[in-house]
Scaffold this motif. Structure first.
Motif, PDB file in Angstrom:
ATOM      1  N   GLU A   1     105.240 -44.182 112.970  1.00  0.00           N
ATOM      2  CA  GLU A   1     105.079 -45.309 112.051  1.00  0.00           C
ATOM      3  C   GLU A   1     106.199 -46.328 112.246  1.00  0.00           C
ATOM      4  O   GLU A   1     105.957 -47.540 112.270  1.00  0.00           O
ATOM      5  CB  GLU A   1     105.084 -44.817 110.604  1.00  0.00           C
ATOM      6  CG  GLU A   1     103.823 -44.075 110.191  1.00  0.00           C
ATOM      7  CD  GLU A   1     103.911 -43.528 108.786  1.00  0.00           C
ATOM      8  OE1 GLU A   1     102.894 -43.501 108.088  1.00  0.00           O
ATOM      9  OE2 GLU A   1     105.019 -43.096 108.384  1.00  0.00           O
TER      10      GLU A   1
ATOM     11  N   PRO B   1      97.159 -38.571 109.390  1.00  0.00           N
ATOM     12  CA  PRO B   1      96.355 -39.604 108.726  1.00  0.00           C
ATOM     13  C   PRO B   1      97.126 -40.920 108.616  1.00  0.00           C
ATOM     14  O   PRO B   1      98.295 -40.939 108.248  1.00  0.00           O
ATOM     15  CB  PRO B   1      96.096 -39.000 107.334  1.00  0.00           C
ATOM     16  CG  PRO B   1      96.290 -37.526 107.507  1.00  0.00           C
ATOM     17  CD  PRO B   1      97.341 -37.376 108.555  1.00  0.00           C
TER      18      PRO B   1
ATOM     19  N   ARG C   1      98.249 -44.165 106.905  1.00  0.00           N
ATOM     20  CA  ARG C   1      98.427 -44.466 105.488  1.00  0.00           C
ATOM     21  C   ARG C   1      99.042 -45.846 105.325  1.00  0.00           C
ATOM     22  O   ARG C   1      99.514 -46.458 106.284  1.00  0.00           O
ATOM     23  CB  ARG C   1      99.351 -43.429 104.847  1.00  0.00           C
ATOM     24  CG  ARG C   1     100.726 -43.404 105.507  1.00  0.00           C
ATOM     25  CD  ARG C   1     101.741 -42.573 104.792  1.00  0.00           C
ATOM     26  NE  ARG C   1     103.046 -42.657 105.438  1.00  0.00           N
ATOM     27  CZ  ARG C   1     104.200 -42.556 104.798  1.00  0.00           C
ATOM     28  NH1 ARG C   1     104.213 -42.361 103.486  1.00  0.00           N
ATOM     29  NH2 ARG C   1     105.351 -42.640 105.454  1.00  0.00           N
ATOM     30  N   ILE C   2      99.010 -46.322 104.099  1.00  0.00           N
ATOM     31  CA  ILE C   2      99.749 -47.533 103.763  1.00  0.00           C
ATOM     32  C   ILE C   2     101.186 -47.114 103.494  1.00  0.00           C
ATOM     33  O   ILE C   2     101.451 -46.368 102.541  1.00  0.00           O
ATOM     34  CB  ILE C   2      99.156 -48.231 102.527  1.00  0.00           C
ATOM     35  CG1 ILE C   2      97.717 -48.645 102.805  1.00  0.00           C
ATOM     36  CG2 ILE C   2     100.006 -49.440 102.147  1.00  0.00           C
ATOM     37  CD1 ILE C   2      97.016 -49.254 101.607  1.00  0.00           C
TER      38      ILE C   2
END
Length: 242
Positions: free
Chosen positions: A39, A205, A207-208
């Protein structure tokens, strides 16, 4: 006089880049508390693109980007592989050892320039580079004491040294490129998005992310990657030699 002025400006750009890089260690540690490595790299790369795009447009004389295949190759090298390898080295070695080995990239660049840029170097200077690099490896292996010399951290050291070689190769490719530094850098970050997207999806997953993580990634995208990459590229370009 012109050459002296260029060298002075090169030092100014280089010092500004180093100052930016000196601030990111804490940002890495804090941001990784909110984001995963994949991320962090993905959102930092997006920020870097936002920084480099106007610099690319401002260049004016050469607005073309490298061919997409070259962009993918550059992006796979840096930021994709470079940062993934570097973070893995940090996970294995003590931080101060991983950092010291990674910051051997000026030595790596000087040696790589002999082969990739056909730069001449005296036997004395080459010997000095090899001695300095060997001493750095020995200190990290022994952790400051020859009595504790161990190969237990061999993988971490290989990764950290590998990251320095990736970094040095990246900047030498930029010097050899017919494209302007902003165009080369922007092309590389655009080319990294497919690889970083795959890493992001594969890590779990999507995600925000929390605001704190996005702010940290934005800071890293500016002061570790985008702006500092540009400043360092200008320093290399004006210095004329590695």
């Amino acid at each position: 006089m012109k050459e002296t002025a260029n060298i002075t400006r090169a030092y100014t750009y280089a010092l500004a880049a180093v100052f930016g890089w000196s601030t990111v260690a804490t940002a890495f540690k804090i941001t990784l508390g909110f984001l995963s490595v994949s991320e962090l790299l993905f959102y930092s790369a997006l920020t870097s693109i936002a920084v480099l795009y106007p610099l690319h447009l401002k260049n004016g004389s050469n607005l073309s980007l490298p061919p997409w295949r070259n962009c993918l190759q550059i992006g796979l090298l840096v930021p994709s592989t470079y940062y993934l390898v570097l973070f893995q080295a940090y996970s294995i070695l003590p931080a101060q050892h991983a950092q010291a080995l990674n910051y051997s990239w000026p030595l790596a660049m000087s040696i790589l320039a002999i082969f990739l840029l056909d730069q001449k170097i005296s036997v004395r200077k080459l010997s000095g580079l090899l001695v300095g690099f060997s001493g750095l490896v020995l200190i990290c292996l022994s952790r400051g004491s020859l009595a504790s010399l161990s190969h237990s951290d061999g993988l971490g050291m290989i990764l950290a040294i590998g990251s320095a070689l990736f970094w040095g190769t990246y900047w030498i490719l930029m010097l050899r490129s017919p494209y302007s530094p902003p165009s080369f850098l922007l092309g590389g970050f655009l080319g990294s998005l497919p690889f970083l997207s795959i890493a992001l999806i594969a890590s779990g997953p999507v995600r925000i992310p929390p605001l704190e993580g996005l702010l940290g990634a934005a800071y890293i995208g500016v002061f570790e990657m985008g702006l500092t990459f540009f400043l360092w590229s200008k320093a290399l370009q004006m210095a004329g030699r590695v």
